[in-house]
Each structure stands twice: as structure tokens, then as C-alpha cells.
Design a protein around this motif. Structure first.
Motif, PDB file in Angstrom:
ATOM      1  N   ASP A  83      43.915  45.116  46.563  1.00  0.00           N
ATOM      2  CA  ASP A  83      44.240  46.198  48.035  1.00  0.00           C
ATOM      3  C   ASP A  83      43.396  45.276  49.149  1.00  0.00           C
ATOM      4  O   ASP A  83      43.712  44.647  50.028  1.00  0.00           O
ATOM      5  CB  ASP A  83      45.000  47.567  48.302  1.00  0.00           C
ATOM      6  CG  ASP A  83      45.622  47.635  47.725  1.00  0.00           C
ATOM      7  OD1 ASP A  83      46.881  46.688  47.458  1.00  0.00           O
ATOM      8  OD2 ASP A  83      45.410  48.289  46.847  1.00  0.00           O
ATOM      9  N   ARG A  84      42.322  44.560  48.621  1.00  0.00           N
ATOM     10  CA  ARG A  84      41.429  44.338  49.795  1.00  0.00           C
ATOM     11  C   ARG A  84      40.191  43.576  48.583  1.00  0.00           C
ATOM     12  O   ARG A  84      40.110  43.972  47.270  1.00  0.00           O
ATOM     13  CB  ARG A  84      39.934  45.410  49.904  1.00  0.00           C
ATOM     14  CG  ARG A  84      39.598  46.235  48.745  1.00  0.00           C
ATOM     15  CD  ARG A  84      38.521  47.995  49.543  1.00  0.00           C
ATOM     16  NE  ARG A  84      38.256  48.818  48.778  1.00  0.00           N
ATOM     17  CZ  ARG A  84      39.339  49.226  48.238  1.00  0.00           C
ATOM     18  NH1 ARG A  84      40.353  49.437  48.773  1.00  0.00           N
ATOM     19  NH2 ARG A  84      38.077  50.050  47.450  1.00  0.00           N
ATOM     20  N   PRO A  85      39.625  42.899  49.200  1.00  0.00           N
ATOM     21  CA  PRO A  85      38.089  41.928  48.089  1.00  0.00           C
ATOM     22  C   PRO A  85      37.225  42.688  47.657  1.00  0.00           C
ATOM     23  O   PRO A  85      37.304  41.826  45.851  1.00  0.00           O
ATOM     24  CB  PRO A  85      37.722  41.113  49.193  1.00  0.00           C
ATOM     25  CG  PRO A  85      38.876  40.791  50.371  1.00  0.00           C
ATOM     26  CD  PRO A  85      39.132  42.148  49.943  1.00  0.00           C
ATOM     27  N   ALA A  86      37.070  43.806  47.780  1.00  0.00           N
ATOM     28  CA  ALA A  86      35.931  44.940  46.653  1.00  0.00           C
ATOM     29  C   ALA A  86      37.243  44.853  45.651  1.00  0.00           C
ATOM     30  O   ALA A  86      35.945  45.575  44.413  1.00  0.00           O
ATOM     31  CB  ALA A  86      35.774  45.248  47.717  1.00  0.00           C
TER      32      ALA A  86
ATOM     33  N   LEU B 222      39.915  33.139  36.935  1.00  0.00           N
ATOM     34  CA  LEU B 222      38.529  33.698  36.934  1.00  0.00           C
ATOM     35  C   LEU B 222      38.136  33.903  35.240  1.00  0.00           C
ATOM     36  O   LEU B 222      39.525  34.812  34.813  1.00  0.00           O
ATOM     37  CB  LEU B 222      38.987  34.536  38.014  1.00  0.00           C
ATOM     38  CG  LEU B 222      39.601  34.970  39.128  1.00  0.00           C
ATOM     39  CD1 LEU B 222      39.362  36.901  39.836  1.00  0.00           C
ATOM     40  CD2 LEU B 222      39.278  34.587  39.676  1.00  0.00           C
ATOM     41  N   ARG B 223      37.263  32.990  35.063  1.00  0.00           N
ATOM     42  CA  ARG B 223      37.080  33.307  34.142  1.00  0.00           C
ATOM     43  C   ARG B 223      35.832  33.654  34.299  1.00  0.00           C
ATOM     44  O   ARG B 223      34.702  34.436  33.122  1.00  0.00           O
ATOM     45  CB  ARG B 223      36.913  31.497  33.222  1.00  0.00           C
ATOM     46  CG  ARG B 223      37.626  30.511  33.781  1.00  0.00           C
ATOM     47  CD  ARG B 223      37.280  29.885  33.127  1.00  0.00           C
ATOM     48  NE  ARG B 223      39.065  28.640  33.276  1.00  0.00           N
ATOM     49  CZ  ARG B 223      39.651  28.576  32.659  1.00  0.00           C
ATOM     50  NH1 ARG B 223      39.848  29.429  31.059  1.00  0.00           N
ATOM     51  NH2 ARG B 223      40.766  28.243  32.502  1.00  0.00           N
ATOM     52  N   ASP B 224      35.166  33.670  35.064  1.00  0.00           N
ATOM     53  CA  ASP B 224      33.530  34.420  35.159  1.00  0.00           C
ATOM     54  C   ASP B 224      34.005  35.430  36.446  1.00  0.00           C
ATOM     55  O   ASP B 224      33.590  34.329  37.444  1.00  0.00           O
ATOM     56  CB  ASP B 224      32.565  34.314  34.674  1.00  0.00           C
ATOM     57  CG  ASP B 224      31.994  33.027  35.311  1.00  0.00           C
ATOM     58  OD1 ASP B 224      32.239  32.775  36.516  1.00  0.00           O
ATOM     59  OD2 ASP B 224      31.973  31.379  34.147  1.00  0.00           O
TER      60      ASP B 224
ATOM     61  N   ASP C 298      33.124  33.220  39.833  1.00  0.00           N
ATOM     62  CA  ASP C 298      34.719  32.794  40.220  1.00  0.00           C
ATOM     63  C   ASP C 298      35.167  33.753  41.592  1.00  0.00           C
ATOM     64  O   ASP C 298      36.129  33.834  42.288  1.00  0.00           O
ATOM     65  CB  ASP C 298      35.466  32.641  39.673  1.00  0.00           C
ATOM     66  CG  ASP C 298      35.195  31.448  38.613  1.00  0.00           C
ATOM     67  OD1 ASP C 298      34.404  30.525  38.830  1.00  0.00           O
ATOM     68  OD2 ASP C 298      35.602  31.936  37.021  1.00  0.00           O
ATOM     69  N   LEU C 299      34.201  35.281  41.222  1.00  0.00           N
ATOM     70  CA  LEU C 299      34.823  36.166  42.366  1.00  0.00           C
ATOM     71  C   LEU C 299      34.734  35.987  43.977  1.00  0.00           C
ATOM     72  O   LEU C 299      35.494  36.869  44.883  1.00  0.00           O
ATOM     73  CB  LEU C 299      34.800  37.474  41.901  1.00  0.00           C
ATOM     74  CG  LEU C 299      35.051  37.500  40.966  1.00  0.00           C
ATOM     75  CD1 LEU C 299      34.375  39.136  40.561  1.00  0.00           C
ATOM     76  CD2 LEU C 299      36.179  37.633  39.650  1.00  0.00           C
ATOM     77  N   ALA C 300      33.361  35.243  44.442  1.00  0.00           N
ATOM     78  CA  ALA C 300      33.176  35.362  45.731  1.00  0.00           C
ATOM     79  C   ALA C 300      33.961  35.048  46.651  1.00  0.00           C
ATOM     80  O   ALA C 300      34.763  34.918  47.453  1.00  0.00           O
ATOM     81  CB  ALA C 300      31.719  34.880  45.441  1.00  0.00           C
ATOM     82  N   SER C 301      34.958  33.824  46.370  1.00  0.00           N
ATOM     83  CA  SER C 301      36.048  32.765  46.917  1.00  0.00           C
ATOM     84  C   SER C 301      37.263  32.750  46.410  1.00  0.00           C
ATOM     85  O   SER C 301      37.929  32.454  47.781  1.00  0.00           O
ATOM     86  CB  SER C 301      35.022  31.527  47.298  1.00  0.00           C
ATOM     87  OG  SER C 301      34.964  30.721  45.911  1.00  0.00           O
TER      88      SER C 301
END
Length: 460
Positions: free
Chosen positions: A134-137, A166-168, A171-174
Motif C-alpha cells: 500500500d506504500r513504499p515502506a 527483486l533479488r536482494d 533492489d528495494l530503494a527505487s
């Protein structure tokens, strides 16, 4: 004669294929709420008794539903039809208000992939492990709870547009912003957005990427671990029509072909039919086409990826017509008109020697996942693609789903999924093995063929 209102927005079978079949069931009127394919107007316009073009208004939400209901009432429509994934919700609501058959009150279950998976999980339908975002967090928490690699995808997307692997944790930041931006750009480019859901672009989910396998499924190499069950729901009763197969996707999950008939042995096809039946039944749809995508895995396992409340796009309906001799578009339209056509009591299987047909993408990447090194110009009149297929096979470019002649084919973009398609070919062959060979021959030989057609332009 009964009157049919067809609501048009880009997506689904090309109009030059669909309109003659719709017009064969009644007087065809068209409400365009998205761009019309002007370069094929000469092929589809003669089948229309009336055309109202409101595409420039960019109707959304309640305004679009009102436009559909008002036009249906104005012409006295007996049925409302559509082909685009992005019209499922609007047509479902409009037909509900009109008291006409349509996808039904549960159509949202066939659009919101998060809700879809929750419905299936509760019904015991096998699906990959997933989480709502629902949100990036939320993404970091989901990454800790699921097993990588994972796929971040839009809940209301289509055509593998805006997918991120997403592998690690790095990858989540962007990833979240990239998915939302890519989907938004795609919707802006085509002039439509999700109907009545202004935040639909921001609704995403993440799911584990299940390890697919054709071991124990196909005897023939060359097929992918991914297939679809095409079907029709009529008055709440699901009628699976047939399986269409694939060759393997290219990264991230871009489809290259859709092939009929399926060559799996009947017992395996019937197992797939049963899983598709459970999945579609759980969605609780009313009257619509269906396109249910399933991932094959080792040891006979299957995972249902998604199911749409409309027919498969490209030339899927034409493949079914060419191979099995039935017209899905006409059958569904007659159901929407309140008639009771004979629908397949069980999923159709091809007989030995049956003709084979495929939709094949004109896409700048090889079947091995290697992007083209050039950006050639497409020219259907000069490119003799028939040289790439077997004797007795046929291949044609689908004008309504392809770029006009003279268009340069841009480089492959791994984030754009089916938006990389510059066109669609329709192939036929004497049998499924020959068709499979032809698909690979076209994908492997097309860049070289186009480079040789107009080398001075293509290398400019």
C-alpha cells in the motif's frame, strides 16, 4: 435486428477481426472512448451502423460509466461488448445499471490482482505467496517475509508492463517508484487509465517468483512453462474452451507467442482445466470472456497467475476459430443478447493433424533474451516474412496491432513488457510442431531480414 453497443479502447483483438463477428450478431454501434486505429479504418468501419467518437475527452470513472449507459439507451442497445482489459470495470457497472448481462458485480476480482489472489487463496486455488503493497515502506517488510527472487507488479496492470524483479534488499530503494512511473507513462501514452480508480497506478503487490518447469509436462522442447485457458462465462456458468500454449518468455516476463492447439496429453490438459475451473468459479463472474494464466512447475504442480474477465488479446480468438472452428466473439455476443448458443461442454482438444495457429510478437529481442543491436524500420510491403516460415505455413502482419510502415523499431526496454511489441504476426501451420519451428525461425531471423530490406535507413 438486435442492437449491439461496442465500447472501444485500445486492447484486445483488432477491430478488423472483431467487428465483422460482432456485426454478424446484430446491428453494431461503436462508442470510442480511446484512440481509434485510423490506419485500419477501411477494414472495420463498413461493419458499423453508427460510430460515436469521444476518445479525445479522456472519460474516466463515473463520467465514462454515464457515457456508456447514455449511449446504450440512446440506440436501444440489447447488449454491450468490449475487448479491452481497461474497460472491464466500466462496462460491468454500466451493464448493471442497464439491466443487461455483463461481467457482473464481482468484476473487480478479475482486475485487482491483490484481491484476485486473496479470493483464490481463500478458495484453495494454488497461487504464489504474495503481499499487498500500500506504500513504499511495506516493501521492506514484505521482502523479509517472502523468499526472493520476487516480482513487484501493478495490481491493475496488463502485458507485463511495469514489472520489477527483486533479488536482494538493494533492489528495494527505487523499485516501487520505477513500477509506478512506468505504468503511469504507459497509461498516458495510450490515453486511458483504470476506470473510477484514480489511485490504481499506485496499487501494487509483490509475489514470490515460483520456479517453473516443463519437466513431466511437455515431451517436446521449445514450449514454455506458462499457458492460458481461454473460456466463456455465461450467466455465471464457466465454459473452458481450450488451452493456448507459449514459447518461453523473455526477461522480465514478456510474452512472445500464443499457440494453439496445446500438445499436452489429455490427462494433463484435464488437470489444468480443473484448476482453471476452480479459479474462475471463485471469481464469481456473470457473462464475459475469460483468459486464465497458469504457471507449470515440477512434480505436476501448478500456480494460477491471473484471470481476466475478457478474451485474451492479440489474435487468440482467431487462433481458436482457425484450429477448432468456433467463433468465441460471436458465441459470447449471442450470450450477451440473451440467446443460448451451444457452448463447449468440456474443454476442446485438438485431433491429430489439426491445423495450428499462433499470435507472434514483432519484438526487438531474440527468443534467447538478447536484444537486437539495431533499430530497423518496419515495412510490411517490403519485408517478405514468408521466407522465414515452412512451406505450406502462412504468416501475416496484423495491421490493427502493428506500427505503420516506416516506423523505426526502438530498442528493447526490459521495464516495458508488451509495450516493446511493434506488432503482431498471425501464423498458421499444418500442425503444432511445424508452428513451433516457424515461431522460432521468425523471432531469430526477423532482425536480419529487416536490416537487409532497407539497410540505408535501418543503419542510419
Amino acid at each position: 435486428m438486435k442492437k449491439i453497443l461496442h465500447v472501444h479502447s485500445p486492447g484486445g483483438a483488432p477491430l478488423e477481426h472483431a467487428f465483422p463477428r460482432l456485426a454478424g450478431c446484430g446491428e453494431l454501434h461503436v462508442l470510442a472512448v480511446g484512440p481509434l486505429p485510423d490506419h485500419t479504418r477501411d477494414a472495420w468501419l463498413p461493419h458499423c451502423a453508427g460510430l460515436t467518437d469521444r476518445g479525445a475527452e479522456l472519460l474516466r470513472g463515473e463520467a465514462l460509466v454515464e457515457a456508456i449507459t447514455a449511449e446504450a439507451r440512446r440506440i436501444g442497445a440489447d447488449a454491450v461488448t468490449f475487448l479491452s482489459e481497461f474497460l472491464v470495470l466500466a462496462v460491468a457497472e454500466a451493464t448493471r445499471r442497464l439491466g443487461l448481462p455483463g461481467p457482473g458485480a464481482n468484476a473487480i476480482r478479475a482486475r485487482d490482482k491483490r484481491l484476485m489472489r486473496e479470493v483464490w487463496r481463500d478458495a484453495g486455488v494454488p497461487v504464489p505467496s504474495f503481499r499487498r503493497i500500500d506504500r513504499p515502506a511495506d516493501l521492506a517488510d514484505a521482502f523479509d517475509r517472502l523468499t526472493p527472487p520476487m516480482l513487484l507488479k501493478p495490481a491493475f496492470g496488463a502485458g507485463s508492463v511495469g514489472h520489477a524483479v527483486l533479488r536482494d534488499a538493494a533492489d528495494l530503494a527505487s523499485a516501487h517508484d520505477t513500477v509506478v512511473r512506468t505504468v503511469g507513462q504507459s497509461l498516458d501514452r495510450y490515453g486511458f487509465g483504470e476506470i473510477g480508480l484514480p489511485d490504481a497506478v499506485e496499487r501494487v503487490l509483490v509475489e514470490e517468483i515460483v520456479e517453473g518447469s516443463t519437466d513431466g509436462w511437455y515431451d517436446d522442447s521449445g514450449y514454455g512453462d506458462y499457458l492460458s485457458v481461454e473460456g466463456i462465462v455465461a450467466d455465471g456458468v464457466y465454459h473452458p474452451v481450450c488451452i493456448t500454449s507459449r514459447i518461453p518468455t523473455v526477461p522480465p516476463f514478456t510474452e512472445l507467442s500464443n499457440n494453439a492447439p496445446c500438445v499436452l496429453p489429455e490427462p494433463l490438459q484435464r488437470r489444468i482445466e480443473d484448476v482453471a475451473h476452480r479459479a474462475v468459479d471463485a471469481l464469481g463472474l456473470d457473462t464475459c470472456g475469460t483468459h486464465t494464466e497458469i504457471k507449470l512447475a515440477a512434480d505436476g504442480a501448478m500456480f494460477v497467475i491471473e484471470s481476466a474477465a475478457r478474451f485474451g488479446g492479440c489474435m487468440v480468438t482467431r487462433e481458436i476459430e482457425a484450429v477448432f472452428g468456433i467463433d468465441p466473439i460471436a458465441l459470447l455476443t449471442r450470450c450477451l443478447l440473451g440467446e443460448r448458443p451451444a457452448l463447449p461442454p468440456r474443454m476442446l482438444l485438438a485431433d491429430d493433424g489439426e491445423r495450428a495457429a499462433a499470435s507472434l510478437a514483432l519484438v526487438p529481442i531474440t527468443p534467447d533474451g538478447v536484444p537486437w543491436t539495431s533499430s530497423p524500420v518496419w515495412d510490411a510491403s517490403a519485408a517478405d516474412v514468408s521466407r522465414l516460415v515452412s512451406p505450406g505455413s502462412t504468416i501475416e502482419i496484423v495491421r490493427g496491432l502493428s506500427v505503420p510502415d516506416g516506423t523505426r523499431i526502438p530498442p528493447y526496454d526490459f521495464a516495458n513488457g508488451a509495450d516493446n511489441w511493434a506488432g503482431i504476426f498471425f501464423l498458421t501451420a499444418k500442425d503444432a510442431p511445424t508452428l513451433l519451428t516457424d515461431c522460432y525461425a521468425v523471432l531469430n531471423g526477423l532482425e536480419g531480414l529487416l536490416m537487409n530490406v532497407r539497410p540505408s535507413i535501418a543503419r542510419a
